[in-house]
Scaffold this active site. Structure first.
Site, PDB file in Angstrom:
ATOM      1  N   THR A  45       2.983   1.696  -2.209  1.00 19.93           N
ATOM      2  CA  THR A  45       4.276   1.472  -2.933  1.00 19.93           C
ATOM      3  C   THR A  45       4.074   0.915  -4.280  1.00 19.93           C
ATOM      4  O   THR A  45       4.248   1.375  -5.456  1.00 19.93           O
ATOM      5  CB  THR A  45       5.071   0.630  -2.281  1.00 19.93           C
ATOM      6  OG1 THR A  45       5.457   1.134  -1.471  1.00 19.93           O
ATOM      7  CG2 THR A  45       6.459   0.042  -3.106  1.00 19.93           C
ATOM      8  N   ARG A  59      -5.253   7.070   7.866  1.00 14.47           N
ATOM      9  CA  ARG A  59      -4.079   6.542   7.471  1.00 14.47           C
ATOM     10  C   ARG A  59      -3.114   6.420   8.747  1.00 14.47           C
ATOM     11  O   ARG A  59      -2.247   5.310   8.896  1.00 14.47           O
ATOM     12  CB  ARG A  59      -3.271   6.909   6.191  1.00 14.47           C
ATOM     13  CG  ARG A  59      -1.975   6.408   5.862  1.00 14.47           C
ATOM     14  CD  ARG A  59      -2.114   4.959   5.210  1.00 14.47           C
ATOM     15  NE  ARG A  59      -0.844   4.663   4.658  1.00 14.47           N
ATOM     16  CZ  ARG A  59      -0.477   3.474   4.439  1.00 14.47           C
ATOM     17  NH1 ARG A  59      -1.176   2.311   4.909  1.00 14.47           N
ATOM     18  NH2 ARG A  59       0.854   3.196   3.963  1.00 14.47           N
ATOM     19  N   TYR A  93       0.741  -1.164   0.096  1.00 12.77           N
ATOM     20  CA  TYR A  93       0.240   0.186  -0.092  1.00 12.77           C
ATOM     21  C   TYR A  93       0.864   1.337   0.050  1.00 12.77           C
ATOM     22  O   TYR A  93       1.591   1.514   0.852  1.00 12.77           O
ATOM     23  CB  TYR A  93      -0.951  -0.005   1.199  1.00 12.77           C
ATOM     24  CG  TYR A  93      -1.985  -1.221   1.171  1.00 12.77           C
ATOM     25  CD1 TYR A  93      -1.639  -2.143   2.046  1.00 12.77           C
ATOM     26  CD2 TYR A  93      -3.008  -1.455   0.347  1.00 12.77           C
ATOM     27  CE1 TYR A  93      -2.262  -3.587   2.400  1.00 12.77           C
ATOM     28  CE2 TYR A  93      -3.619  -2.608   0.371  1.00 12.77           C
ATOM     29  CZ  TYR A  93      -3.333  -3.547   1.311  1.00 12.77           C
ATOM     30  OH  TYR A  93      -4.072  -4.742   1.459  1.00 12.77           O
TER      31      TYR A  93
HETATM   32  C1  2OP Z   1       2.192  -2.140   3.849  1.00 13.19           C
HETATM   33  O1  2OP Z   1       2.671  -3.037   4.390  1.00 13.19           O
HETATM   34  C2  2OP Z   1       3.159  -0.347   5.218  1.00 13.19           C
HETATM   35  O2  2OP Z   1       0.660  -0.497   4.196  1.00 13.19           O
HETATM   36  C3  2OP Z   1       2.035  -0.646   3.998  1.00 13.19           C
HETATM   37  O3  2OP Z   1       1.639  -2.585   2.711  1.00 13.19           O
END
Ligand code: 2OP
Length: 220
Positions: free
Chosen positions: A13, A39, A11
């Protein structure tokens, strides 16, 4: 840089959080503020859960954070509206550079996801984003019942991929994630998806890129 495998945070990335902010836009007064509070509380609750050694999965902490943000902003949400906000986490969208970049890297490396997301969220999310075929492994913290940046989380990757940690390149847009991954022993690339500074905590990442195209070039 030629690692033996590349592991990605999910999320923020590989997928963006547009679906979440779009869902907020229709339902609360200050969508940007609400979304940011939601968030930040979500991540805060993952840290608290880990420190207390009281694991609740990412769906549950996301729900708790939504309750907090709703109360803190005095928002009034029906059960249906609350549910549609939660469901938006199951409809992540790939960043525009994801397909091209991942296709190039997939031709050269085993690729994996390593995320705070629960197994169910990751399966549904990758499927919705049409990204599941890029990843040989999808690793959820559910397997170790503790969240990032615990070293136990990063330790999932070498075991599952059969690659020693020094030969893994870990990619995340979240500062605390690249700091934790570096501490654990991965090579790390911070991808700057937002105009934010890096948290000056621990060691700096080995690489800083601004897109998956740049990452694909770096690992060509
Ligand atoms: C994830 O671990 C930190 O939300 C992020 O996908």
């Amino acid at each position: 840089v030629r690692p033996d495998a590349i592991v990605f945070d999910m999320y923020g990335t590989v997928t963006n959080l547009k679906a979440v902010s779009n869902a907020c836009a229709d339902l609360v007064e200050d969508p940007a503020g609400f979304g940011a509070l939601w968030r930040s509380k979500q991540l805060e609750y993952t840290f608290l859960s880990s420190l207390m050694e009281d694991y609740e999965d990412f769906w549950q902490v996301t729900e708790a954070a939504l309750h907090y943000a709703t109360a803190a902003t005095g928002s009034r949400l029906t059960e249906g509206q609350r549910s549609s906000l939660m469901q938006s986490w199951l409809r992540p969208e790939p960043y525009e550079d994801a397909f091209k970049g991942l296709q190039e890297m997939k031709d050269r490396y085993p690729l994996a996801i390593l995320s705070n997301g629960s197994r169910g969220m990751l399966k549904k999310g990758l499927n919705h984003a049409g990204l599941e075929s890029f990843f040989d492994h999808v690793l959820s913290v559910d397997e170790v019942k503790v969240f990032k940046p615990s070293p136990k989380v990063y330790g999932l990757a070498p075991n599952r991929l059969g690659v020693c940690k020094e030969r893994i390149l870990f990619v995340s847009s979240n500062s605390f994630d690249v700091v934790g991954a570096k501490k654990y022993g991965f090579q790390t690339a911070w991808i700057r998806r937002e105009e934010v500074p890096l948290d000056p905590l621990g060691e700096t990442p080995d690489y800083v890129v601004s897109s998956f195209e740049e990452l694909a070039l770096l690992t060509a």
